[in-house]
Design a protein around this motif. Sequence first.
Motif, short mmCIF file in Angstrom:
data_model
loop_
_atom_site.label_atom_id
_atom_site.label_comp_id
_atom_site.label_asym_id
_atom_site.label_seq_id
_atom_site.Cartn_x
_atom_site.Cartn_y
_atom_site.Cartn_z
N SER A 125 0.84 -1.20 0.00
CA SER A 125 0.00 0.00 0.00
C SER A 125 0.87 1.24 0.00
CB SER A 125 -0.90 0.02 1.24
OG SER A 125 -1.69 -1.15 1.33
N ALA A 126 0.32 2.34 -0.51
CA ALA A 126 1.01 3.62 -0.46
C ALA A 126 0.83 4.23 0.93
CB ALA A 126 0.47 4.56 -1.52
N LEU A 127 1.93 4.60 1.56
CA LEU A 127 1.88 5.25 2.87
C LEU A 127 2.08 6.74 2.67
CD1 LEU A 127 3.45 4.10 6.19
CD2 LEU A 127 3.67 6.47 5.47
N THR A 128 1.12 7.53 3.15
CA THR A 128 1.22 8.98 3.06
C THR A 128 0.91 9.59 4.42
OG1 THR A 128 -1.07 9.07 2.26
CG2 THR A 128 0.66 9.13 0.61
N VAL A 129 1.25 10.86 4.55
CA VAL A 129 1.06 11.58 5.80
C VAL A 129 0.09 12.72 5.54
CG1 VAL A 129 2.17 12.77 7.71
CG2 VAL A 129 3.43 11.00 6.45
N GLU A 130 -0.91 12.86 6.39
CA GLU A 130 -1.87 13.94 6.28
C GLU A 130 -1.30 15.19 6.96
OE1 GLU A 130 -5.05 13.76 4.61
OE2 GLU A 130 -3.82 12.12 3.84
N PRO A 131 -1.88 16.36 6.70
CA PRO A 131 -1.29 17.61 7.20
C PRO A 131 -1.07 17.66 8.70
CG PRO A 131 -2.95 18.09 5.55
CD PRO A 131 -3.03 16.62 5.81
N GLY A 132 -1.95 17.02 9.49
CA GLY A 132 -1.79 17.04 10.94
C GLY A 132 -0.96 15.91 11.49
N GLY A 133 -0.38 15.11 10.60
CA GLY A 133 0.42 13.97 11.03
C GLY A 133 -0.33 12.65 11.03
N GLN A 134 -1.60 12.64 10.61
CA GLN A 134 -2.31 11.38 10.50
C GLN A 134 -1.64 10.49 9.47
OE1 GLN A 134 -3.54 14.54 9.88
NE2 GLN A 134 -5.79 14.48 9.96
N LEU A 135 -1.74 9.19 9.70
CA LEU A 135 -1.15 8.22 8.77
C LEU A 135 -2.23 7.67 7.87
CD1 LEU A 135 1.40 5.44 9.57
CD2 LEU A 135 -0.76 4.80 8.49
N GLU A 136 -1.92 7.52 6.59
CA GLU A 136 -2.86 6.94 5.65
C GLU A 136 -2.19 5.84 4.86
OE1 GLU A 136 -5.83 9.19 3.07
OE2 GLU A 136 -4.39 8.57 1.55
N LEU A 137 -2.89 4.71 4.73
CA LEU A 137 -2.48 3.63 3.84
C LEU A 137 -3.52 3.51 2.74
CD1 LEU A 137 -1.23 0.69 6.10
CD2 LEU A 137 0.14 2.16 4.64
N SER A 138 -3.07 3.55 1.49
CA SER A 138 -3.95 3.43 0.33
C SER A 138 -3.61 2.15 -0.41
CB SER A 138 -3.79 4.63 -0.60
OG SER A 138 -4.07 5.83 0.09
N SER A 139 -4.55 1.24 -0.46
CA SER A 139 -4.29 -0.05 -1.09
C SER A 139 -4.12 0.11 -2.59
CB SER A 139 -5.44 -1.02 -0.81
OG SER A 139 -6.57 -0.67 -1.59
N PRO A 140 -3.38 -0.80 -3.23
CA PRO A 140 -3.42 -0.85 -4.69
C PRO A 140 -4.77 -1.42 -5.11
CG PRO A 140 -2.14 -2.69 -3.83
CD PRO A 140 -2.48 -1.81 -2.65
N PRO A 141 -5.19 -1.21 -6.37
CA PRO A 141 -6.46 -1.81 -6.81
C PRO A 141 -6.39 -3.32 -6.66
CG PRO A 141 -5.67 -0.19 -8.40
CD PRO A 141 -4.55 -0.38 -7.42
N ALA A 142 -7.40 -3.87 -6.02
CA ALA A 142 -7.44 -5.31 -5.75
C ALA A 142 -8.51 -5.97 -6.62
CB ALA A 142 -7.73 -5.57 -4.28
N GLY A 143 -8.26 -7.22 -6.98
CA GLY A 143 -9.20 -7.95 -7.81
C GLY A 143 -10.33 -8.60 -7.03
N SER A 144 -10.26 -8.54 -5.71
CA SER A 144 -11.31 -9.13 -4.88
C SER A 144 -11.29 -8.49 -3.50
CB SER A 144 -11.11 -10.64 -4.74
OG SER A 144 -9.98 -10.92 -3.94
#
Length: 441
Positions: free
Chosen positions: A81-100
């Motif tokens: 997954s892509a790991l990104t940081v939100e402006p206040g320091g929150q952590l976000e994980l964004s999955s790649p497109p999944a087939g199921s």
Amino acid sequence: MSDSASDASDSVSGCTRRRTAVTEAEVEALVHGICFKTGPPRALGVEVEWIVHELRAPQLPLTPERLAAAYAALRAVPLKSALTVEPGGQLELSSPPAGSLMECISVVSADLDAVRAVLSEDGLGLLGIGHDPWHVPRRFLREPRYDALEACLDRTGPAGRRMMCTSASVQVCVDAGYEEPGPLGHTRRWWLAHQLGPVLVAAFANSPLVQGQPTGWRSTRQLFWTQIGPARAGAPPLEGDPRASWTRHVLDTPVMCVRQDDGPWQVPEGLTLRAWARTGEPRPPTREDVDYHLTTLFPPVRPRGHLELRMIDAQPGDDGWIVPLAVTAALFDDPEAAETAYRTVKPLAERSLARPAPHNALWIDAARSGPADRELREAAVICFAAALEALPRLGATPEVTAAVAAYRDRYVVRGRCPADDLLDRGADGTGRRPLGKDVPS
């Protein structure tokens, strides 16, 4: 077009490059063509956001230095997954497109295990809640994008800073659907996303506290999105073709900023994308500016080729995010469940006719009352039943189906949501006395 009118510079990556300017007609064609990519619904995704906190005492503020060190360690961790940081320091994980559904769950679960292991070594953890119940908004990231976003959102009040710095969500991404009509057609799915959205807001509401005080709203996070305003955080009218409606909305929404090679970015007031393309001032817009403008719109349902459902609060527990993902996937990608969901929420549409989402009575009632609203509770009970029947057809494991059933029994059929658990534990969610008296109206 002449050369002087057709070229503009762009330096998002740090180096200045020549970019081709676009006309109003070209902007309209771009937005019309890229935001809905129709076809069989095959892919699924999820974006999970978390509040990073001290394991020993979640109420303690984290210093920017401590957060920066934690993220430096996380960037060395191999993740799918892509790991990104939100402006206040929150952590976000964004999955790649999944087939199921199970592929999506497996990938994100493994990545979250790896992230938690690294954070725990430094005494940090992840809190699944729609809005930080203790801390005031504080910027962690200092970048031109977020400086401009803050300046833009400040014009409508303090809600923008709370959205940027103290909120977290579970965002489910589904394909736009078939071109032709039917339960999985893109027009039906666009409509369903906006009418089912309040049911999801209510069922998964998990943000009743601000600075230790109950706000009177089950989803205060959704309240703050509403307060940002209909241009930046609202949906277009649902009548007519979704592509045409969304395209008009994009062109008629003021741009957040005009990016600059040097110095702070300009934050014009009231300059719509359409007006910018027509006038070419303060500089001609480019294709990259159009792409960027699309990322600065925050409606509850955002078309990005697929549909991004942005209305669900972050959920408690390590695996709480799986339930809204599974329920939403079932109600959108299983034809029988999608038809049941459509018929169930259709009567609710009368409460949403006055204004587009999320500024109509249906969305507001969902955020304020959660499933205590009788009609929303009844709709949620039916939708959860349809999802439970559909999940085995989507390949869900017995464990995932059992988690959805347990959530239904614990919350939905009882007219409760996770926000009620927080309120039961005390005004600040810990069983302690209230911390203060300042709450939003």
